[in-house]
Design a protein around this motif. Structure first.
Motif, short mmCIF file in Angstrom:
data_model
loop_
_atom_site.label_atom_id
_atom_site.label_comp_id
_atom_site.label_asym_id
_atom_site.label_seq_id
_atom_site.Cartn_x
_atom_site.Cartn_y
_atom_site.Cartn_z
N TYR A 140 140.51 -63.50 -24.80
CA TYR A 140 139.54 -63.81 -25.85
C TYR A 140 139.41 -65.33 -25.93
O TYR A 140 140.36 -66.07 -25.64
N GLU A 141 138.21 -65.78 -26.28
CA GLU A 141 137.94 -67.21 -26.34
C GLU A 141 137.60 -67.70 -27.73
O GLU A 141 137.57 -68.90 -27.97
N THR A 142 137.35 -66.78 -28.65
CA THR A 142 137.01 -67.17 -30.02
C THR A 142 137.79 -66.30 -30.99
O THR A 142 138.31 -65.23 -30.63
N ARG A 193 137.95 -58.66 -32.95
CA ARG A 193 137.41 -57.40 -32.42
C ARG A 193 138.46 -56.66 -31.59
O ARG A 193 138.57 -55.43 -31.66
N ALA A 194 139.24 -57.41 -30.82
CA ALA A 194 140.29 -56.77 -30.01
C ALA A 194 141.38 -56.18 -30.89
O ALA A 194 141.88 -55.07 -30.64
N LEU A 195 141.76 -56.91 -31.94
CA LEU A 195 142.75 -56.39 -32.88
C LEU A 195 142.24 -55.12 -33.56
O LEU A 195 142.97 -54.13 -33.72
N LEU A 219 148.21 -57.23 -27.53
CA LEU A 219 147.10 -57.81 -26.77
C LEU A 219 147.59 -58.74 -25.67
O LEU A 219 146.93 -58.90 -24.64
N HIS A 220 148.75 -59.34 -25.87
CA HIS A 220 149.30 -60.27 -24.89
C HIS A 220 150.29 -59.61 -23.94
O HIS A 220 151.02 -60.29 -23.21
N ALA A 221 150.31 -58.27 -23.93
CA ALA A 221 151.19 -57.50 -23.05
C ALA A 221 152.66 -57.80 -23.31
O ALA A 221 153.49 -57.73 -22.40
N LEU A 222 152.99 -58.13 -24.56
CA LEU A 222 154.37 -58.32 -24.99
C LEU A 222 154.87 -57.03 -25.64
O LEU A 222 154.10 -56.32 -26.29
#
Length: 272
Positions: A42-44, A50-52, A104-107
């Motif tokens: 994500y860049e903004t 939206r991803a969350l 989202l960060h694959a953690l």
């Protein structure tokens, strides 16, 4: 009044309700696990939100109908960042993706949680870690468990031998809270053995309940990130208060969970 929310009178049906809640939470966790693996770019801030929301919706599509069917008259806390007291009656306090940003960060540090609150008193909670398959449960007066095995907090009696942890309550803390967090970490670095800092709060609290770590504290916070762990730690024999040692409630501006042997020392360190 105890050092946490007073616990509600538990009915004979609450044990069965806990079992059914566990099924719903585990099913939601499986759906969320299917979305896990690749880092989501994500860049903004808008793209991040939206991803969350997509993760939240995936779990809520399972949790909302399942939990509503279990308790049709219970209210539903819409925002997992909400705090403070709830209106009278029963409420589901749910975090569909606790540690969502980690997902989202694959953690691996994320979970699905659901807690039933009755007249502002926690009745039961389920915390499920989909990647490990672990499920933590607590029922008021019936103890805390990990996959059916009883949990007990540590017997540590010295803060300088303790592993302690803290977390960030919100993405955009106000300046006063940020400064308090920084000062408390510095103080604990002097007084404790090891200091851990990461999100989410619930995963630190299950470690306190399981006796793996000895202290968790946080400034500010929401119901959804503290109520599950508060009940787990209490039922595992731990002590809950605010950072100054006073009784804790969702209206408090700080939170402390600790093994009984180091609670007073933790209060002293955090009160400096």
């Amino acid at each position: 009044m105890s050092e946490t929310l007073q616990t509600a009178a538990v009915t004979d049906s609450d044990a069965e309700l806990l079992a059914q809640t566990e099924i719903a939470v585990r099913t939601a966790g499986s759906a969320l696990r299917e979305r896990f693996g690749e880092v989501v770019g994500y860049e903004t801030r808008e793209e991040l939100m939206r991803a969350l929301a997509a993760n939240d919706d995936t779990a809520l599509d399972v949790l909302r109908p399942s939990l509503t069917q279990l308790r049709p008259n219970a209210g539903w806390v819409e925002d997992e960042l909400d705090g403070g007291a709830l209106p009278p009656g029963e409420w589901w306090v749910v975090d569909p993706a606790e540690g969502n940003v980690n997902h989202l960060h694959a953690l691996p540090e994320w979970a699905v949680t659901a807690t039933l609150v009755r007249d502002n008193q926690s009745v039961l909670t389920v915390v499920h870690l989909p990647l490990t398959g672990e499920t933590y449960t607590a029922l008021t007066g019936a103890g805390a468990h990990l996959d059916g095995r009883p949990l007990r907090v540590s017997q540590t009696a010295n803060l300088d031998l303790s592993i302690v942890a803290t977390s960030q309550a919100r993405p955009d803390e106000d300046e006063e809270v940020v400064r308090r967090v920084g000062a408390s970490i510095t103080a604990m670095l002097f007084d404790a053995l090891v200091v851990r800092t990461s999100v989410p709060a619930t995963l630190h609290l299950v470690n306190v309940a399981a006796g793996r770590t000895d202290v968790f504290w946080q400034f500010a916070g929401a119901r959804a990130d503290l109520l599950p762990g508060a009940l787990l730690v209490t039922e595992a024999g731990g002590r809950i208060s605010d950072a100054e040692g006073r009784p804790w409630s969702p209206q408090s501006n700080s939170f402390l969970a600790a093994a009984p042997g180091v609670h007073a020392e933790a209060v002293s360190t955090l009160s400096r």
